[in-house]
Design a protein around this motif. Structure first.
Motif, PDB file in Angstrom:
ATOM      1  N   HIS A 126     -14.216  -1.278  24.036  1.00 11.08           N
ATOM      2  CA  HIS A 126     -13.471  -0.540  25.053  1.00 11.08           C
ATOM      3  C   HIS A 126     -11.990  -0.429  24.703  1.00 11.08           C
ATOM      4  CE1 HIS A 126     -15.914   0.921  28.300  1.00 11.08           C
ATOM      5  NE2 HIS A 126     -16.621  -0.193  28.328  1.00 11.08           N
ATOM      6  N   ASN A 127     -11.694  -0.302  23.434  1.00 15.26           N
ATOM      7  CA  ASN A 127     -10.337  -0.071  22.963  1.00 15.26           C
ATOM      8  C   ASN A 127     -10.450   0.465  21.537  1.00 15.26           C
ATOM      9  OD1 ASN A 127      -7.761  -0.456  21.653  1.00 15.26           O
ATOM     10  ND2 ASN A 127      -7.168  -1.770  23.363  1.00 15.26           N
ATOM     11  N   SER A 128     -10.178   1.745  21.367  1.00 17.57           N
ATOM     12  CA  SER A 128     -10.389   2.375  20.064  1.00 17.57           C
ATOM     13  C   SER A 128      -9.530   1.748  18.976  1.00 17.57           C
ATOM     14  CB  SER A 128     -10.081   3.877  20.148  1.00 17.57           C
ATOM     15  OG  SER A 128     -11.053   4.541  20.911  1.00 17.57           O
ATOM     16  N   TYR A 129      -8.308   1.347  19.324  1.00 18.65           N
ATOM     17  CA  TYR A 129      -7.410   0.773  18.318  1.00 18.65           C
ATOM     18  C   TYR A 129      -7.887  -0.612  17.890  1.00 18.65           C
ATOM     19  CZ  TYR A 129      -4.714   4.655  20.118  1.00 18.65           C
ATOM     20  OH  TYR A 129      -4.329   5.910  20.521  1.00 18.65           O
ATOM     21  N   LEU A 130      -8.386  -1.387  18.865  1.00 14.46           N
ATOM     22  CA  LEU A 130      -8.935  -2.699  18.530  1.00 14.46           C
ATOM     23  C   LEU A 130     -10.216  -2.548  17.714  1.00 14.46           C
ATOM     24  CD1 LEU A 130      -8.982  -5.774  18.726  1.00 14.46           C
ATOM     25  CD2 LEU A 130     -10.105  -5.543  20.958  1.00 14.46           C
ATOM     26  N   SER A 131     -11.104  -1.642  18.146  1.00 16.70           N
ATOM     27  CA  SER A 131     -12.363  -1.426  17.417  1.00 16.70           C
ATOM     28  C   SER A 131     -12.103  -0.980  15.986  1.00 16.70           C
ATOM     29  CB  SER A 131     -13.217  -0.370  18.134  1.00 16.70           C
ATOM     30  OG  SER A 131     -13.663  -0.846  19.383  1.00 16.70           O
ATOM     31  N   THR A 132     -11.117  -0.090  15.806  1.00 15.96           N
ATOM     32  CA  THR A 132     -10.772   0.392  14.460  1.00 15.96           C
ATOM     33  C   THR A 132     -10.216  -0.742  13.612  1.00 15.96           C
ATOM     34  OG1 THR A 132     -10.270   2.588  15.368  1.00 15.96           O
ATOM     35  CG2 THR A 132      -9.440   2.105  13.166  1.00 15.96           C
ATOM     36  N   THR A 133      -9.421  -1.621  14.223  1.00 18.97           N
ATOM     37  CA  THR A 133      -8.875  -2.768  13.478  1.00 18.97           C
ATOM     38  C   THR A 133      -9.984  -3.724  13.072  1.00 18.97           C
ATOM     39  OG1 THR A 133      -6.867  -2.588  14.829  1.00 18.97           O
ATOM     40  CG2 THR A 133      -7.120  -4.578  13.507  1.00 18.97           C
ATOM     41  N   ILE A 134     -10.938  -3.964  13.990  1.00 17.28           N
ATOM     42  CA  ILE A 134     -12.072  -4.835  13.670  1.00 17.28           C
ATOM     43  C   ILE A 134     -12.873  -4.265  12.498  1.00 17.28           C
ATOM     44  CG2 ILE A 134     -14.310  -5.687  14.520  1.00 17.28           C
ATOM     45  CD1 ILE A 134     -12.970  -5.800  17.326  1.00 17.28           C
ATOM     46  N   GLU A 135     -13.104  -2.956  12.515  1.00 15.68           N
ATOM     47  CA  GLU A 135     -13.977  -2.337  11.523  1.00 15.68           C
ATOM     48  C   GLU A 135     -13.284  -2.068  10.188  1.00 15.68           C
ATOM     49  OE1 GLU A 135     -15.618   1.135  13.318  1.00 15.68           O
ATOM     50  OE2 GLU A 135     -16.802   0.012  14.786  1.00 15.68           O
ATOM     51  N   THR A 136     -12.012  -1.645  10.228  1.00 15.27           N
ATOM     52  CA  THR A 136     -11.328  -1.236   8.989  1.00 15.27           C
ATOM     53  C   THR A 136     -10.128  -2.108   8.637  1.00 15.27           C
ATOM     54  OG1 THR A 136      -9.857   0.323  10.138  1.00 15.27           O
ATOM     55  CG2 THR A 136     -12.003   1.160   9.419  1.00 15.27           C
ATOM     56  N   GLY A 137      -9.842  -3.109   9.471  1.00 10.98           N
ATOM     57  CA  GLY A 137      -8.736  -4.008   9.192  1.00 10.98           C
ATOM     58  C   GLY A 137      -7.378  -3.395   9.499  1.00 10.98           C
ATOM     59  N   ILE A 138      -6.338  -4.188   9.233  1.00 10.91           N
ATOM     60  CA  ILE A 138      -4.973  -3.720   9.472  1.00 10.91           C
ATOM     61  C   ILE A 138      -4.658  -2.512   8.602  1.00 10.91           C
ATOM     62  CG2 ILE A 138      -2.537  -4.371   9.261  1.00 10.91           C
ATOM     63  CD1 ILE A 138      -3.419  -7.250   9.944  1.00 10.91           C
ATOM     64  N   VAL A 139      -5.176  -2.510   7.372  1.00 10.43           N
ATOM     65  CA  VAL A 139      -4.944  -1.384   6.459  1.00 10.43           C
ATOM     66  C   VAL A 139      -5.466  -0.088   7.080  1.00 10.43           C
ATOM     67  CG1 VAL A 139      -5.546  -0.381   4.221  1.00 10.43           C
ATOM     68  CG2 VAL A 139      -4.983  -2.814   4.388  1.00 10.43           C
ATOM     69  N   GLY A 140      -6.694  -0.121   7.575  1.00 12.25           N
ATOM     70  CA  GLY A 140      -7.313   1.075   8.130  1.00 12.25           C
ATOM     71  C   GLY A 140      -6.635   1.571   9.387  1.00 12.25           C
ATOM     72  N   VAL A 141      -6.344   0.668  10.331  1.00 11.86           N
ATOM     73  CA  VAL A 141      -5.770   1.103  11.605  1.00 11.86           C
ATOM     74  C   VAL A 141      -4.351   1.636  11.419  1.00 11.86           C
ATOM     75  CG1 VAL A 141      -4.725  -1.077  12.392  1.00 11.86           C
ATOM     76  CG2 VAL A 141      -5.662   0.532  14.066  1.00 11.86           C
ATOM     77  N   VAL A 142      -3.592   1.052  10.491  1.00 11.21           N
ATOM     78  CA  VAL A 142      -2.230   1.548  10.222  1.00 11.21           C
ATOM     79  C   VAL A 142      -2.286   2.955   9.629  1.00 11.21           C
ATOM     80  CG1 VAL A 142      -0.194   1.238   8.746  1.00 11.21           C
ATOM     81  CG2 VAL A 142      -1.118  -0.699  10.024  1.00 11.21           C
TER      82      VAL A 142
END
Length: 220
Positions: A126-142
């Motif tokens: 229920h948080n796209s930014y958190l989910s993206t960080t979980i799945e792709t890491g800090i590199v991906g979300v940045v």
């Protein structure tokens, strides 16, 4: 141009109705931006300022004198009842942050949020930014966040240069989505209707920026 403006106005009004009916707290907060979009597409000059002032005064009156009107909006009612973040979501987010700490750089892999969520099984966080960080890491979300912010900034610069109402509509949608994604997991979800619309708007905006760039080259 007038006919197109009324088409855009109808689209924004439908968005407001859908926001009302969704009972989503994050969407209810974004209704203000939808109403601002209606204002900018319907009125011009001094009339726009007058309507804005009347709207602010009416909103203040409703909030101060009769909260029942405000609480009749499903999303606002849930916001008052459960707060900005419910207890269930706060547990999910806390567990999500724990997962990020375990694999912070590159994450756990794309599309695995639902299988990793043990707080509410079968759901993302229920948080796209958190989910993206979980799945792709800090590199991906940045990388994703920088890309989206760059596209938005370039889009707003283009709008202030061209005053294109179509551009304003797309920019309002994208800005709304980026706020809503704080409380929804649909930004990167596979097959999600909200995510499909969001990335469709991003592609539309990139195409508009490219087209304007070509026009500038031709004039030069």
């Amino acid at each position: 141009a007038k006919r197109r403006r009324w088409v855009y106005l109808l689209a924004v009004l439908l968005s407001a109705v859908c926001s009302w009916m969704s009972a989503s707290r994050s969407v209810a907060v974004c209704m203000l931006m939808i109403l601002i979009g209606i204002l900018f597409m319907t009125f011009k000059g001094r009339a726009r300022v007058a309507v804005l002032l009347i709207g602010v005064l009416l909103a203040a009156g409703v909030i101060l004198l009769d909260n029942e009107i405000l609480l009749s909006i499903p999303g606002i009612s849930r916001l008052a009842e459960k707060g900005v973040v419910s207890e269930e979501r706060s547990h999910m987010w806390a567990y999500g942050i724990t997962l990020v700490r375990q694999r912070p750089i590159l994450g756990w892999g794309y599309g695995v949020s639902t299988s990793l969520n043990t707080v509410v099984e079968g759901l993302a966080f229920h948080n796209s930014y958190l989910s993206t960080t979980i799945e792709t890491g800090i590199v991906g979300v940045v990388l994703v966040f920088l890309f989206l912010v760059t596209v938005l900034i370039r889009g707003y610069i283009l709008f202030f240069r061209t005053h294109n109402p179509e551009l304003l509509t797309i920019l309002a949608l994208l800005t709304d989505f980026m706020i809503i994604f704080y409380g929804e997991s649909s930004m990167m979800s596979v097959g999600g209707s909200e995510g499909f619309l969001f990335w469709g708007c991003v592609m539309w905006l990139l195409a508009a920026e490219r087209q304007e760039s070509k026009r500038s080259e031709i004039k030069a």
